[in-house]
Structures are given as structure tokens and as C-alpha cells.
Design an enzyme around this catalytic site. Structure first.
Site, PDB file in Angstrom:
ATOM      1  N   LYS A  99      -3.604 -11.937  23.794  1.00  0.00           N
ATOM      2  CA  LYS A  99      -2.934 -12.772  24.810  1.00  0.00           C
ATOM      3  C   LYS A  99      -3.767 -14.008  25.139  1.00  0.00           C
ATOM      4  O   LYS A  99      -3.256 -15.125  25.163  1.00  0.00           O
ATOM      5  CB  LYS A  99      -2.719 -11.999  26.118  1.00  0.00           C
ATOM      6  CG  LYS A  99      -1.803 -10.798  26.013  1.00  0.00           C
ATOM      7  CD  LYS A  99      -1.565 -10.180  27.376  1.00  0.00           C
ATOM      8  CE  LYS A  99      -2.831  -9.599  28.001  1.00  0.00           C
ATOM      9  NZ  LYS A  99      -3.353  -8.396  27.335  1.00  0.00           N
ATOM     10  N   ARG A 157       1.637  -7.073  35.537  1.00  0.00           N
ATOM     11  CA  ARG A 157       1.168  -5.935  34.769  1.00  0.00           C
ATOM     12  C   ARG A 157       1.732  -4.625  35.311  1.00  0.00           C
ATOM     13  O   ARG A 157       1.307  -3.549  34.900  1.00  0.00           O
ATOM     14  CB  ARG A 157      -0.349  -5.883  34.870  1.00  0.00           C
ATOM     15  CG  ARG A 157      -1.062  -6.126  33.553  1.00  0.00           C
ATOM     16  CD  ARG A 157      -2.534  -6.226  33.877  1.00  0.00           C
ATOM     17  NE  ARG A 157      -3.350  -5.842  32.771  1.00  0.00           N
ATOM     18  CZ  ARG A 157      -4.049  -6.713  32.052  1.00  0.00           C
ATOM     19  NH1 ARG A 157      -4.002  -8.003  32.304  1.00  0.00           N
ATOM     20  NH2 ARG A 157      -4.812  -6.291  31.079  1.00  0.00           N
ATOM     21  N   ARG A 209     -15.448  -7.349  20.019  1.00  0.00           N
ATOM     22  CA  ARG A 209     -15.109  -8.511  20.838  1.00  0.00           C
ATOM     23  C   ARG A 209     -16.325  -9.065  21.577  1.00  0.00           C
ATOM     24  O   ARG A 209     -17.138  -8.342  22.105  1.00  0.00           O
ATOM     25  CB  ARG A 209     -14.016  -8.139  21.849  1.00  0.00           C
ATOM     26  CG  ARG A 209     -13.667  -9.290  22.770  1.00  0.00           C
ATOM     27  CD  ARG A 209     -12.257  -9.246  23.243  1.00  0.00           C
ATOM     28  NE  ARG A 209     -12.079  -8.358  24.369  1.00  0.00           N
ATOM     29  CZ  ARG A 209     -10.948  -8.334  25.091  1.00  0.00           C
ATOM     30  NH1 ARG A 209      -9.935  -9.115  24.762  1.00  0.00           N
ATOM     31  NH2 ARG A 209     -10.826  -7.502  26.084  1.00  0.00           N
ATOM     32  N   ARG A 231     -17.826  -7.496  27.121  1.00  0.00           N
ATOM     33  CA  ARG A 231     -17.272  -7.075  28.408  1.00  0.00           C
ATOM     34  C   ARG A 231     -17.555  -5.602  28.626  1.00  0.00           C
ATOM     35  O   ARG A 231     -17.380  -4.794  27.730  1.00  0.00           O
ATOM     36  CB  ARG A 231     -15.757  -7.319  28.417  1.00  0.00           C
ATOM     37  CG  ARG A 231     -15.406  -8.696  28.922  1.00  0.00           C
ATOM     38  CD  ARG A 231     -13.974  -9.025  28.699  1.00  0.00           C
ATOM     39  NE  ARG A 231     -13.039  -8.006  29.178  1.00  0.00           N
ATOM     40  CZ  ARG A 231     -11.728  -8.167  29.172  1.00  0.00           C
ATOM     41  NH1 ARG A 231     -11.188  -9.286  28.723  1.00  0.00           N
ATOM     42  NH2 ARG A 231     -10.939  -7.216  29.609  1.00  0.00           N
ATOM     43  N   ARG A 265      -7.709   1.889  29.292  1.00  0.00           N
ATOM     44  CA  ARG A 265      -6.914   0.675  29.498  1.00  0.00           C
ATOM     45  C   ARG A 265      -5.612   0.747  28.712  1.00  0.00           C
ATOM     46  O   ARG A 265      -4.571   0.261  29.159  1.00  0.00           O
ATOM     47  CB  ARG A 265      -7.729  -0.561  29.093  1.00  0.00           C
ATOM     48  CG  ARG A 265      -8.829  -0.880  30.107  1.00  0.00           C
ATOM     49  CD  ARG A 265      -9.879  -1.780  29.526  1.00  0.00           C
ATOM     50  NE  ARG A 265      -9.376  -3.098  29.189  1.00  0.00           N
ATOM     51  CZ  ARG A 265     -10.003  -3.920  28.342  1.00  0.00           C
ATOM     52  NH1 ARG A 265     -11.118  -3.545  27.750  1.00  0.00           N
ATOM     53  NH2 ARG A 265      -9.499  -5.095  28.108  1.00  0.00           N
TER      54      ARG A 265
HETATM   55  P1  ADP Z   1      -7.095  -7.241  28.727  1.00  0.00           P
HETATM   56  O1  ADP Z   1      -5.730  -7.821  28.635  1.00  0.00           O
HETATM   57  O2  ADP Z   1      -7.853  -7.356  27.471  1.00  0.00           O
HETATM   58  O3  ADP Z   1      -7.110  -5.861  29.322  1.00  0.00           O
HETATM   59  P2  ADP Z   1      -7.734  -8.899  31.030  1.00  0.00           P
HETATM   60  O4  ADP Z   1      -8.886  -9.815  31.080  1.00  0.00           O
HETATM   61  O5  ADP Z   1      -6.374  -9.459  31.071  1.00  0.00           O
HETATM   62  O6  ADP Z   1      -7.969  -8.062  29.725  1.00  0.00           O
HETATM   63  O7  ADP Z   1      -7.856  -7.834  32.220  1.00  0.00           O
HETATM   64  C1  ADP Z   1      -9.044  -7.116  32.455  1.00  0.00           C
HETATM   65  C2  ADP Z   1      -8.858  -6.175  33.635  1.00  0.00           C
HETATM   66  O8  ADP Z   1      -8.592  -6.934  34.829  1.00  0.00           O
HETATM   67  C3  ADP Z   1      -7.697  -5.198  33.539  1.00  0.00           C
HETATM   68  O9  ADP Z   1      -8.036  -4.037  32.823  1.00  0.00           O
HETATM   69  C4  ADP Z   1      -7.408  -4.924  35.009  1.00  0.00           C
HETATM   70  O10 ADP Z   1      -8.331  -3.994  35.562  1.00  0.00           O
HETATM   71  C5  ADP Z   1      -7.673  -6.259  35.668  1.00  0.00           C
HETATM   72  N1  ADP Z   1      -6.425  -7.057  35.767  1.00  0.00           N
HETATM   73  C6  ADP Z   1      -6.138  -8.212  35.117  1.00  0.00           C
HETATM   74  N2  ADP Z   1      -4.896  -8.646  35.422  1.00  0.00           N
HETATM   75  C7  ADP Z   1      -4.382  -7.734  36.295  1.00  0.00           C
HETATM   76  C8  ADP Z   1      -3.133  -7.585  36.971  1.00  0.00           C
HETATM   77  N3  ADP Z   1      -2.133  -8.477  36.817  1.00  0.00           N
HETATM   78  N4  ADP Z   1      -2.971  -6.523  37.788  1.00  0.00           N
HETATM   79  C9  ADP Z   1      -3.935  -5.613  37.968  1.00  0.00           C
HETATM   80  N5  ADP Z   1      -5.128  -5.678  37.350  1.00  0.00           N
HETATM   81  C10 ADP Z   1      -5.359  -6.716  36.522  1.00  0.00           C
END
Ligand code: ADP
Ligand code: ZN
Length: 212
Positions: free
Chosen positions: A13, A88, A123, A155, A166
Site C-alpha cells: 500500500k 481499517r 522489509r 519496524r 497483524r
Molecule cells: P501495515 O499496513 O504494513 O500493517 P501500517 O503502517 O499501515 O502498516 O500500520 C501499522 C500499525 O499501525 C497497524 O498494525 C495498526 O496497529 C496501526 N494502524 C495504522 N492504521 C490504523 C487504523 N486505521 N486503525 C487502527 N490502527 C491503525
């Protein structure tokens, strides 16, 4: 063009939203990047978010909804935006629907779980939002970001056991959004490819049907 990007963690993404952002000149808003910046800055928001993120869980809906509201009403988003990582969960999608913004399309990048686990193990990321993979998409100099010159890092939530959690979170809480947006006629899906450029081509093709 107001676009939502969906996909499992590590589906690409962030990488693809950067390409779309460059091509169309609209900002990409990554809730993950915003939350990580808050963690780095040591704010109260960051401290709360960290416990959830490190555990592979979603940060509570109220928190991310508040963040997104603030961004979407800012001037930077008036010509369009890409949401990377929001919504999400169904409550987040409902909150977004209640805001005064029209969503033009929801693009989901599909990648099998086995592939995700393999990708996450290599990553490397940068605080500027850039993302690399040691084998599939290495930075020019190992450990140094091509975009800003800062040191790249792994990360904490990319640890294999957290990646599994996740993925579970994705399947139970986020994936139902596909049906939610499909019912509104907004969902477009693309198969994530091994080569970033191949995925980008499919993404641009899929989005070409929408007015810019
Ligand atoms: P990825 O898509 O690789 O999991 P992100 O950087 O988008 O990585 O998100 C990392 C973490 O941040 C998620 O696992 C979650 O804990 C939190 N997070 C990100 N966006 C949201 C969201 N819209 N709602 C709730 N938690 C979120
Ligand atoms: Zn960087």
C-alpha cells in the site's frame, strides 16, 4: 480523486500510494506513518498507539478517526487524497462515510499470506515513509534511505510473530471492508506482483477508469 488503498500489511500500500501520489499530485495519508511519527516524538498519542501496534492490534477507532478528520479537512487535501491504511475497520468506514468527503474508489491490493510473511522478513523502512526490501527492492546503499539519506530500520511490528497477528487482525477486522465498499460499487482489486513496477502498472490501469 479521493482514493482508499486497502491490502494486508506488507501488500505494498505504502509503495503504491507513493506512485499514485507522484503521478496525480495528490497527498498520501498513511495512518501508520502518522502514528509512528507520534511514537517517535513521544507524545501521549504515540505512547498509547505503541502498545497496540507492537502487539499487532488496531489502534482504537476513536484515535485514528480523530487524526483522519483533522487531515481531510486541511487545505492539502482539497484536490484529492489517497488514504493508506484507513479505514481499517467497519466503524472507521462508517465514521468516514459520515464525514463530508466523497470517496471515488477503493483499491485493494491482494497478496497471499505466505508471500506477506516472506516480504516482511526483509522489509526496511525510513521515517520519511520510504520502504525497501533487502532482496526485492534494496536501497542503493545498504541501510541508507535513497530519498532522504537517513538510516533505514526494521519496524518492531515486522517481527514474524507480530506479522502473523497483524494478518489475523487484517482478515477479521479489515477485510470485511471489501464487501462494505463492493456494495457501494467502489471496490477495485489488483493482484500484487513480485515486481513493484508490475503492480504499479496494474494499479494505474485499474484506476484509469476513474476521472482525475
Ligand atoms: P501495515 O499496513 O504494513 O500493517 P501500517 O503502517 O499501515 O502498516 O500500520 C501499522 C500499525 O499501525 C497497524 O498494525 C495498526 O496497529 C496501526 N494502524 C495504522 N492504521 C490504523 C487504523 N486505521 N486503525 C487502527 N490502527 C491503525
Ligand atoms: Zn528516508
Amino acid at each position: 480523486m479521493n482514493l482508499i488503498l486497502m491490502g494486508a500489511p506488507g501488500a505494498g500500500k505504502g509503495t503504491q500510494s507513493e506512485k499514485i501520489s507522484e503521478k496525480w499530485g495528490i497527498p498520501a495519508i498513511s495512518t501508520g506513518d502518522i502514528l509512528r511519527a507520534a511514537i517517535k516524538a513521544g507524545t501521549a498519542l504515540g505512547n498509547t498507539a505503541k502498545t497496540y501496534i507492537d502487539d499487532g492490534k488496531l489502534v482504537p477507532d476513536e484515535i485514528v478517526i480523530g487524526i483522519i478528520k483533522e487531515y481531510l479537512t486541511s487545505d492539502a487535501c482539497k484536490n484529492g487524497f489517497i488514504l493508506d491504511g484507513f479505514p481499517r475497520s467497519i466503524p472507521q468506514a462508517e465514521a468516514l462515510a459520515a464525514m463530508d468527503v466523497k470517496i471515488d474508489a477503493v483499491l485493494s491490493i491482494e497478496v497471499a499470506d505466505e508471500k506477506i510473511v516472506e516480504r516482511m522478513s526483509g522489509r526496511r523502512v525510513c521515517t520519511c515513509g520510504a520502504s525497501y526490501h533487502v532482496a526485492f527492492n534494496p536501497s542503493k546503499v545498504e541501510g541508507v534511505c535513497d530519498k532522504c539519506g537517513a538510516e533505514t530500520y526494521i519496524r518492531k511490528d515486522d517481527a514474524p510473530e507480530t506479522v502473523i497477528k497483524r494478518l489475523e487482525t487484517y482478515h477479521t477486522q479489515t477485510e470485511p471492508l471489501k464487501a462494505f465498499y463492493e456494495a457501494k460499487g467502489l471496490l477495485v482489486t489488483v493482484e500484487g506482483q513480485d515486481e513493484i513496477a508490475d503492480t504499479t502498472r496494474l494499479v494505474f490501469e485499474a484506476l484509469s477508469q476513474f476521472s482525475v
